[in-house]
Write an enzyme that holds these catalytic residues in place. Structure first.
Site, PDB file in Angstrom:
ATOM      1  N   GLY A  46     -64.022  -0.533  33.363  1.00  0.00           N
ATOM      2  CA  GLY A  46     -65.146  -1.394  33.731  1.00  0.00           C
ATOM      3  C   GLY A  46     -66.168  -0.824  34.691  1.00  0.00           C
ATOM      4  CG  HIS A  95     -60.609   4.473  22.044  1.00  0.00           C
ATOM      5  ND1 HIS A  95     -60.586   4.319  20.676  1.00  0.00           N
ATOM      6  CD2 HIS A  95     -60.712   3.210  22.559  1.00  0.00           C
ATOM      7  CE1 HIS A  95     -60.659   3.023  20.375  1.00  0.00           C
ATOM      8  NE2 HIS A  95     -60.744   2.341  21.499  1.00  0.00           N
ATOM      9  CG  HIS A  97     -64.906   0.422  19.873  1.00  0.00           C
ATOM     10  ND1 HIS A  97     -64.701  -0.926  20.033  1.00  0.00           N
ATOM     11  CD2 HIS A  97     -63.724   1.009  20.159  1.00  0.00           C
ATOM     12  CE1 HIS A  97     -63.446  -1.140  20.423  1.00  0.00           C
ATOM     13  NE2 HIS A  97     -62.833   0.024  20.511  1.00  0.00           N
ATOM     14  CG  ASP A 120     -66.937  24.194   9.538  1.00  0.00           C
ATOM     15  OD1 ASP A 120     -66.307  25.036   8.863  1.00  0.00           O
ATOM     16  OD2 ASP A 120     -68.186  24.154   9.589  1.00  0.00           O
ATOM     17  CG  HIS A 169     -59.031  -0.548  17.698  1.00  0.00           C
ATOM     18  ND1 HIS A 169     -57.971  -0.314  18.546  1.00  0.00           N
ATOM     19  CD2 HIS A 169     -60.140  -0.497  18.478  1.00  0.00           C
ATOM     20  CE1 HIS A 169     -58.429  -0.152  19.777  1.00  0.00           C
ATOM     21  NE2 HIS A 169     -59.738  -0.261  19.757  1.00  0.00           N
ATOM     22  CE1 TYR A 227     -69.053  29.600  11.703  1.00  0.00           C
ATOM     23  CE2 TYR A 227     -68.464  28.925  13.923  1.00  0.00           C
ATOM     24  CZ  TYR A 227     -69.348  28.918  12.866  1.00  0.00           C
ATOM     25  OH  TYR A 227     -70.522  28.228  12.972  1.00  0.00           O
TER      26      TYR A 227
HETATM   27 ZN   LIG Z   1     -60.989   0.320  21.382  1.00  0.00          ZN
END
Ligand SMILES: [Zn+2]
Length: 233
Positions: A46, A95, A97, A120, A169, A227
């Site tokens: 938060g 993580h 969204h 790749d 999710h 590469y």
């Molecule tokens: Zn989430």
């Protein structure tokens, strides 16, 4: 300050998500692990990105117990803990969204490898998890999200496919460091967007050949990689 370099890297990795438009408000979280010190550094819950400082990054032990920090850790911490304990080679977890990767997760569809950009970075389709059961959602939901990820992908696969779509999710990505986990989250979103456009242009589009897929992945990863610049030039 404890683990200053890791805090700074984790802060930067979190800001990388903002720079690439992968997170809204306080969505998203990146962590990094110092396995030698048995500590995880993760985004606080938060706290707005624009005011986030290294000292706000929360330090926990490998079970997710807070060791240092005045803020609560991201509520997704138990998912990160589960991934670190199952995938011994990873050093960071991200993580988001982000729009297109989350759309695929909501559609509960793995992302096929339609081109070399995907190949790749991801050796195979980006998989989806099974849906969590009512019991798994009711108790220890965040840890069980990690359990569902580890059920869908084993350690060897996790090294070759550093991302998964949690059904209904959103994506979780990882890498050898926190910054590489964030980088993989940025690439995943790009790959997810292009896969969406590919299917819009050609609903019958199919994955590229195994030969082309292997060529692109293996020239960048593993013992035969060539590469980029070698370290012994
Ligand atoms: Zn989430």
């Amino acid at each position: 300050m404890l683990l200053q370099a890791l805090r700074e890297e984790v802060l930067e990795a979190n800001l990388e998500l903002v720079r690439h438009g992968l997170v809204l408000y306080t969505f998203g979280n990146v962590s990094g692990i110092a396995r030698k010190d048995q500590r995880i550094a993760i985004k606080p819950s938060g706290v707005p990105y624009e005011s986030m400082k290294p000292e706000h990054i929360v330090i926990t032990d490998l079970n997710g117990a807070v060791m240092d920090g005045d803020f609560r850790p991201s509520s997704d911490l138990p998912t990160h803990v589960e991934l670190y304990s199952h995938f011994a080679s990873i050093g960071g977890v991200a993580h988001t969204h982000s729009e297109f990767a989350t759309a695929w997760a909501q559609a509960r569809r793995p992302i096929p490898c339609f081109g070399t950009t995907h190949a790749d970075y991801f050796h195979g389709p980006v998989p989806t998890t099974e849906e969590l059961t009512a019991e798994e959602i009711g108790k220890e939901y965040e840890r069980n999200t990690g359990v569902a990820i580890c059920r869908a992908i084993d350690s060897a696969q996790a090294e070759r496919v550093p991302a998964i779509l949690v059904s209904g999710h959103a994506p979780f990505c990882w890498g050898p460091t926190a910054s590489m986990a964030a980088h993989n989250a940025v690439i995943l979103e790009y790959v997810a967007r292009m896969a969406y456009h590919t299917l819009a242009l050609s609903p019958q589009a199919s994955a590229i050949s195994t030969h082309l897929h292997d060529k692109h992945f293996l020239r960048k990863h593993g013992p035969s990689a060539y590469y980029g610049q070698t370290s012994t030039k």
